[in-house]
Design a protein around this motif. Structure first.
Motif, PDB file in Angstrom:
ATOM      1  N   ASP A 183       0.845  -1.190   0.000  1.00  0.00           N
ATOM      2  CA  ASP A 183       0.000   0.000   0.000  1.00  0.00           C
ATOM      3  C   ASP A 183       0.887   1.249   0.000  1.00  0.00           C
ATOM      4  O   ASP A 183       1.971   1.244   0.591  1.00  0.00           O
ATOM      5  CB  ASP A 183      -0.889   0.034   1.237  1.00  0.00           C
ATOM      6  CG  ASP A 183      -1.860  -1.128   1.311  1.00  0.00           C
ATOM      7  OD1 ASP A 183      -2.512  -1.285   2.361  1.00  0.00           O
ATOM      8  OD2 ASP A 183      -1.971  -1.883   0.322  1.00  0.00           O
ATOM      9  N   VAL A 184       0.409   2.313  -0.648  1.00  0.00           N
ATOM     10  CA  VAL A 184       1.148   3.574  -0.628  1.00  0.00           C
ATOM     11  C   VAL A 184       0.199   4.727  -0.320  1.00  0.00           C
ATOM     12  O   VAL A 184      -0.995   4.655  -0.630  1.00  0.00           O
ATOM     13  CB  VAL A 184       1.872   3.867  -1.970  1.00  0.00           C
ATOM     14  CG1 VAL A 184       2.963   2.849  -2.229  1.00  0.00           C
ATOM     15  CG2 VAL A 184       0.897   3.938  -3.119  1.00  0.00           C
ATOM     16  N   GLU A 185       0.754   5.774   0.287  1.00  0.00           N
ATOM     17  CA  GLU A 185       0.006   6.998   0.559  1.00  0.00           C
ATOM     18  C   GLU A 185       0.734   8.176  -0.048  1.00  0.00           C
ATOM     19  O   GLU A 185       1.934   8.357   0.171  1.00  0.00           O
ATOM     20  CB  GLU A 185      -0.152   7.215   2.066  1.00  0.00           C
ATOM     21  CG  GLU A 185      -1.149   6.302   2.732  1.00  0.00           C
ATOM     22  CD  GLU A 185      -1.433   6.707   4.164  1.00  0.00           C
ATOM     23  OE1 GLU A 185      -2.342   6.126   4.774  1.00  0.00           O
ATOM     24  OE2 GLU A 185      -0.734   7.610   4.682  1.00  0.00           O
ATOM     25  N   VAL A 238      -5.358  19.450   3.662  1.00  0.00           N
ATOM     26  CA  VAL A 238      -4.465  18.390   3.180  1.00  0.00           C
ATOM     27  C   VAL A 238      -5.267  17.190   2.683  1.00  0.00           C
ATOM     28  O   VAL A 238      -6.278  16.815   3.274  1.00  0.00           O
ATOM     29  CB  VAL A 238      -3.504  17.960   4.306  1.00  0.00           C
ATOM     30  CG1 VAL A 238      -2.703  16.739   3.897  1.00  0.00           C
ATOM     31  CG2 VAL A 238      -2.587  19.114   4.678  1.00  0.00           C
ATOM     32  N   SER A 239      -4.784  16.601   1.577  1.00  0.00           N
ATOM     33  CA  SER A 239      -5.434  15.412   1.035  1.00  0.00           C
ATOM     34  C   SER A 239      -4.424  14.279   0.930  1.00  0.00           C
ATOM     35  O   SER A 239      -3.228  14.512   0.681  1.00  0.00           O
ATOM     36  CB  SER A 239      -6.010  15.717  -0.348  1.00  0.00           C
ATOM     37  OG  SER A 239      -6.577  14.550  -0.932  1.00  0.00           O
ATOM     38  N   THR A 240      -4.919  13.065   1.111  1.00  0.00           N
ATOM     39  CA  THR A 240      -4.100  11.870   0.973  1.00  0.00           C
ATOM     40  C   THR A 240      -4.757  10.933  -0.022  1.00  0.00           C
ATOM     41  O   THR A 240      -5.945  10.621   0.105  1.00  0.00           O
ATOM     42  CB  THR A 240      -3.933  11.143   2.316  1.00  0.00           C
ATOM     43  OG1 THR A 240      -3.354  12.024   3.272  1.00  0.00           O
ATOM     44  CG2 THR A 240      -3.034   9.922   2.152  1.00  0.00           C
ATOM     45  N   LEU A 241      -3.994  10.498  -1.021  1.00  0.00           N
ATOM     46  CA  LEU A 241      -4.442   9.496  -1.982  1.00  0.00           C
ATOM     47  C   LEU A 241      -3.802   8.183  -1.586  1.00  0.00           C
ATOM     48  O   LEU A 241      -2.564   8.101  -1.460  1.00  0.00           O
ATOM     49  CB  LEU A 241      -4.027   9.889  -3.396  1.00  0.00           C
ATOM     50  CG  LEU A 241      -4.364   8.887  -4.515  1.00  0.00           C
ATOM     51  CD1 LEU A 241      -5.873   8.811  -4.729  1.00  0.00           C
ATOM     52  CD2 LEU A 241      -3.679   9.290  -5.827  1.00  0.00           C
ATOM     53  N   THR A 242      -4.603   7.161  -1.369  1.00  0.00           N
ATOM     54  CA  THR A 242      -4.100   5.854  -0.955  1.00  0.00           C
ATOM     55  C   THR A 242      -4.351   4.839  -2.055  1.00  0.00           C
ATOM     56  O   THR A 242      -5.458   4.777  -2.604  1.00  0.00           O
ATOM     57  CB  THR A 242      -4.791   5.393   0.339  1.00  0.00           C
ATOM     58  OG1 THR A 242      -4.554   6.358   1.381  1.00  0.00           O
ATOM     59  CG2 THR A 242      -4.253   4.037   0.781  1.00  0.00           C
ATOM     60  N   ILE A 243      -3.325   4.089  -2.364  1.00  0.00           N
ATOM     61  CA  ILE A 243      -3.452   2.991  -3.315  1.00  0.00           C
ATOM     62  C   ILE A 243      -3.115   1.710  -2.574  1.00  0.00           C
ATOM     63  O   ILE A 243      -1.999   1.550  -2.059  1.00  0.00           O
ATOM     64  CB  ILE A 243      -2.520   3.158  -4.529  1.00  0.00           C
ATOM     65  CG1 ILE A 243      -2.685   4.552  -5.162  1.00  0.00           C
ATOM     66  CG2 ILE A 243      -2.808   2.071  -5.569  1.00  0.00           C
ATOM     67  CD1 ILE A 243      -1.674   4.848  -6.274  1.00  0.00           C
ATOM     68  N   GLN A 244      -4.073   0.808  -2.509  1.00  0.00           N
ATOM     69  CA  GLN A 244      -3.872  -0.462  -1.812  1.00  0.00           C
ATOM     70  C   GLN A 244      -3.450  -1.529  -2.806  1.00  0.00           C
ATOM     71  O   GLN A 244      -3.829  -1.496  -3.990  1.00  0.00           O
ATOM     72  CB  GLN A 244      -5.165  -0.885  -1.111  1.00  0.00           C
ATOM     73  CG  GLN A 244      -5.598   0.066  -0.009  1.00  0.00           C
ATOM     74  CD  GLN A 244      -6.903  -0.372   0.645  1.00  0.00           C
ATOM     75  OE1 GLN A 244      -7.879  -0.647  -0.030  1.00  0.00           O
ATOM     76  NE2 GLN A 244      -6.909  -0.439   1.964  1.00  0.00           N
TER      77      GLN A 244
END
Lengths: 114, 111
Positions: A18-20, A74-80
């Motif tokens: 996973d990445v943020e 602030v925004s966070t995009l997460t890719i699992q």
């Protein structure tokens, strides 16, 4: 800050991890966009936040992708469970929501899935 | 379906050789058309917004024009520092203010 800030600038991750990705927009900008740019391709819309309204998630390519925006800033995009096809530059932009004003982009996060 | 097409995909010019980039669009209704410049490894940088047919905007060697079907970005006497990818985007009426981008034109200006 003076502009849109994204971090990290570069991220190399193993397939399946996973990445943020983080975006800090220009102060006072109520609209925030995430786009993806692959080599030789145009900007692909992912998700849009406008003030306190529900985000427009119509561009997210799969349920592995999600994003949040805390406190209207602030925004966070997460890719699992990252896949190799997720490799791209992820761009964040913000704009004032007065009619259709221009968007200001960050420098992007280059994601490489190996 | 709303579409934005940019041409040519790539353009090589000699310094001082003027030319134009094209952005054609097929949309239900145009709320605004944007031009951006993108340098390698960086995010797009805003250049112009055009709202209605007949409108023109200028900045240094760049001039953007708009008709009901297309926009042109005219580059007069370009310099090597004008080398970049130029992106066009449209905002469509009735939509949620999400610009749709074309694939861009890669411009190289040789000294």
């Amino acid at each position: 800050g003076a502009g849109v800030s994204q971090s990290p600038s570069n991220k190399v991750t193993e397939k399946g991890k996973d990445v943020e990705l983080r975006c800090d927009p220009i102060s006072g900008h109520t609209a925030l966009y995430w786009y993806r740019q692959s080599l030789g391709q145009g900007l692909e819309f992912l998700i849009y936040f406008q003030g306190n309204s529900a985000p427009d998630k119509s561009g997210l390519p799969s349920d592995r992708f999600s994003a949040e925006r805390t406190g209207g800033s602030v925004s966070t995009l997460t890719i699992q469970r990252t896949q190799q096809e997720d490799s791209a530059v992820y761009l964040c932009a913000s704009s004032l929501r007065i009619l259709n004003t221009e968007a200001f982009f960050g420098q992007g996060t280059r994601l490489t899935v190996v | 379906e709303d579409q934005v097409t940019q041409s040519p995909e790539a353009l090589r010019l000699q310094e001082g050789e003027s030319s134009s980039l094209n952005c054609s669009y097929t949309v239900s209704g145009l709320r605004g058309l944007f031009w951006y410049r993108q340098d390698p490894g960086k995010g797009p940088e805003f250049l112009f917004t055009l709202y209605s047919a007949g409108e023109e905007k200028e900045k240094e060697r760049l001039k953007a024009t708009l008709t009901k079907k297309e926009s042109f970005l005219h580059i007069t006497a370009p310099k090597p520092e004008d080398s970049a990818t130029y992106l066009c985007a449209v905002d469509v009426t009735g939509g949620s203010y999400i610009p749709t981008f074309g694939r861009g034109t890669s411009l190289i200006v040789h000294p």
